[in-house]
Enzyme design. Structure first.
Site: not given
Ligand code: X5A
Ligand code: ZN
Length: 676
Positions: A20, A135, A172, A174, A265, A305
């Site tokens: 994935d 999330h 973060d 996101h 990230d 990441y």
């Molecule tokens: C915790 C976090 C990111 C999910 C990305 C999905 N989640 N494309 O950084």
């Molecule tokens: Zn994130």
């Protein structure tokens, strides 16, 4: 009081078992890379190590439905096919037989951290966890997140510790929509998130991630979204977001606890974020948050990441939690146009709910439309000098991801963090054990030579004080001492400061920031060569003299003090990138201990923490003590509910900022929009 590091090796167990491409970046090495680097740097050893425990069913139930918790519990016994089938029911999620155990440890780690901080076992800490949490929703896993670790910690802090005001800072890259949903009608949790948004074209593609989502019902104004509409946001953009959006609201909110959804990230090199902020930026973000809530900051890992960037950024965060000064920021401190537009739209959306934004945004800033040109940056420096090279501003653009980590750090940590050089060593001073009371003085002849041009330095007391100050300053310039405080008779304050500036400049400081409070005359022969930034607050000189000599009669006693620090002092200071900071409390400065402490704590973000505070000799031992502790890295006391700036103060500040904005781009709070 120390720093907790909460961890459990078991959290490396969960991993993706099938193919994935979206989920493969969330892997066990994220934790081991971060932890290994903390060990290498000797940072782990300086923390109180806590072994994570599992959160209980009841604790998970603080934010999740019982049905969802039992659904996740059942994944423990599923085979790979079934795990994969269940995972497909959610967006960007994989389950592993160990997921339930890991996710309970991740939530439990956050609870332990909050308990350790709120019981006073430690001052602050970091929970190194996976899976991440922000999330995850009441009844749904999402975006690698299973249980919402930070939300559970916040609910627990309210329920078990009776807190009424919790600030969540989600750095973060996101949007933590899970946290937003869980607290959107709750005024006891202020949720701030910046995130890659690109006008809705970036995951999770939600309309409610935009700046106009501000909460609902009782919670209106307690959700703060800052959407980034371009990639490549860097140190200046992040700092501008904190200074001009988050911090004004955070001070007005006056939190009892700060929780950080600490995803990395948002750092340079990360494949998800595509941003440019360097790891040092996280030291500055952390340091800025540490002035809130009496320093009670609990950070919990979310995303991140790029292993190298993640490890480095985690180290910067922990190092700062431990009280070490932040390394200077690199790169031009000029926020980009897109960042300014985002900050402005978030400020506009929040203005109805926050007094600290209202007066300011009601007054249009008299300035011209901004450009990308870096012409407002100070001129290049003369090379040389024994001081830390890393502190010099880098004229080059932000370094490429491949090279950002191998810049050697040219500054060995000073052996002494803080020195107190009072003329009569005071036994009533309350100091941390490793703060040194300085005995030494500069040589008599040398002191006299420096004093000769100044009538006010002829007196014996003034000479004695000057000798001690020069000795301290030399220790700082040689890199043996990081910060310190010195005292001088009030009548000699201006002359002593003048000598300190000249001495600093001639002994290796390349850029010297001088923040002078109260009646301190600008040294008559202060050069205009861009090496000194003179900033006088609350003196008698008229406002805004020139780019490098700034004065404002703004009285510091009023509620305008905070706006002055966030809206003027720090933007100028970060734009200038000094390698030495002098902060002088002169006659009639009018600052109370907590205010002086806050100013000093925030100036510590400059020049690698190389800050010398100059006090009047008859200041109280309490003031000397509080400044020494803050310069040493302790949290300043909370100011409490902030009194707001008077309209006149705001006007004066706005006018001054308008004058200086063309040269000092960090002053910009938003893109210029002509009045409708
Ligand atoms: C915790 C976090 C990111 C999910 C990305 C999905 N989640 N494309 O950084
Ligand atoms: Zn994130």
């Amino acid at each position: 009081m120390g720093t907790a590091l909460v961890y459990h090796e078991d959290m490396t167990a969960t991993r993706l078992l099938w193919d994935d491409p979206e989920c493969e970046i969330e892997r066990p090495e994220r934790l081991t890379a971060a932890l290994d680097r903390l060990r290498q740097r000797g940072l782990e050893q300086r923390c109180l190590r806590l072994s994570a425990r599992e959160a209980s069913k009841e604790e998970l139930g603080l934010v999740h439905s019982p049905e969802y918790v039992s659904l996740v519990r059942k994944t423990q016994v599923l085979g790979e096919e079934e795990l994969q089938a269940l995972s497909r029911q959610f967006d960007a999620i994989y389950f592993h037989p160990s997921t339930f155990h890991c996710a309970r440890l991740a939530a439990g780690a956050g609870l332990q951290l909050v308990d350790a901080v709120l019981t006073g076992t430690v001052q602050n800490g970091l929970a190194l966890v996976r899976p991440p949490g922000h999330h995850s929703q009441r009844a749904a896993a999402n975006g690698f997140c299973v249980f919402n670790n930070v939300a559970i910690a916040a609910a627990h802090a309210k329920q078990k510790h009776g807190l009424h005001r919790i600030l969540i800072v989600d750095w973060d890259v996101h949007h933590g929509q899970g946290i937003q949903y869980l607290f959107e009608d709750d005024p006891s949790v202020l949720y701030f998130s910046w995130h890659r948004y690109e006008h809705g074209r970036f995951w999770p593609f939600l309309r409610e991630s935009d700046a106009d989502a501000v909460g609902r019902g009782q919670g209106l104004g307690f959700t703060v979204n800052l959407p980034w509409n371009q990639v490549g946001m860097g140190n200046a953009d992040y700092m501008a977001a904190f200074l001009h959006l988050l911090l004004p609201l955070a001070f007005e909110f006056d939190p009892e606890l700060v929780l950080v959804s600490a995803g990395f990230d948002s750092a340079i090199g990360d494949p998800e974020g595509q941003m440019q902020a360097t790891p040092e930026c996280f030291a500055h973000l952390t340091q800025l948050l540490q002035v809130l809530a009496g320093g009670r900051v609990c950070a919990m890992l979310e995303g991140g990441y790029h292993l190298e960037s993640l490890a480095e950024s985690v180290c910067m965060t922990v190092q700062t939690l431990l009280g070490d000064p932040a390394p200077p920021l690199s790169g031009p401190m000029v926020p980009c146009q897109s960042a300014l537009e985002s900050i402005q739209s978030a400020r506009a959306a929040q203005a109805p709910y926050w007094k600290s934004l209202q007066l300011q945004d009601a007054t249009p800033v008299p300035t011209s439309p901004s450009t990308h040109s870096p012409e407002g940056r100070p001129p290049p420096l003369l090379p040389g000098g024994p001081m830390c090279k890393a502190a010099a501003p880098a004229p080059a653009p932000a370094p490429a991801p491949s090279s950002f980590l191998d810049q050697p750090c040219l500054c060995p940590a000073p052996s002494v963090r803080t020195t107190v050089a009072l003329t009569a060593p005071d036994t009533t001073l309350v100091l941390p054990p490793d703060v040194i009371q300085q005995e030494g003085s500069a040589l008599r002849e040398e002191t006299e030579a420096w004093a000769r041009p100044h009538k006010s330095l002829a007196r014996e007391e003034a000479l004695t004080a000057l000798g001690k100050l020069l000795y301290l300053l030399d220790g700082m310039l040689d890199g043996q001492v990081n910060s310190g405080i010195a005292a001088t008779p009030a009548s000699a304050a201006a002359a002593t400061l003048d000598v300190a500036i000249q001495r600093g400049l001639s002994h290796g400081a390349q850029r010297l920031l001088c923040v002078a409070l109260g009646q301190l005359d600008r040294p008559p022969d202060l050069a205009h060569d861009g090496r000194t930034l003179w900033l006088n607050i609350g003196g008698k000189e008229a406002a805004a003299l020139s780019m490098f000599h700034v004065s404002t009669p703004l009285p510091v006693m009023t509620g305008g003090f905070l706006s002055c620090i966030l809206g003027l002092v720090l933007p100028l200071a970060y734009g200038f990138q000094p390698d030495l900071v002098l902060v002088a409390l002169g006659p009639g400065h009018g600052l109370q201990g907590p205010h002086a402490a806050l100013l000093s704590a925030m100036l510590r973000g400059l020049a690698g923490g190389r800050v010398l505070a100059l006090l009047e000799e008859d200041s109280t031992p309490q003031l000397a003590g509080i400044l020494a502790r803050v310069l040493h890295g302790e949290a300043p006391p909370s100011l409490g509910p902030s009194s707001m700036a008077s309209p006149e103060d705001v006007q004066a500040l706005m006018y001054l900022r308008g004058q200086l904005e063309p040269q000092w781009k960090m002053l910009q709070v938003g893109a210029f929009t002509p009045q409708k």
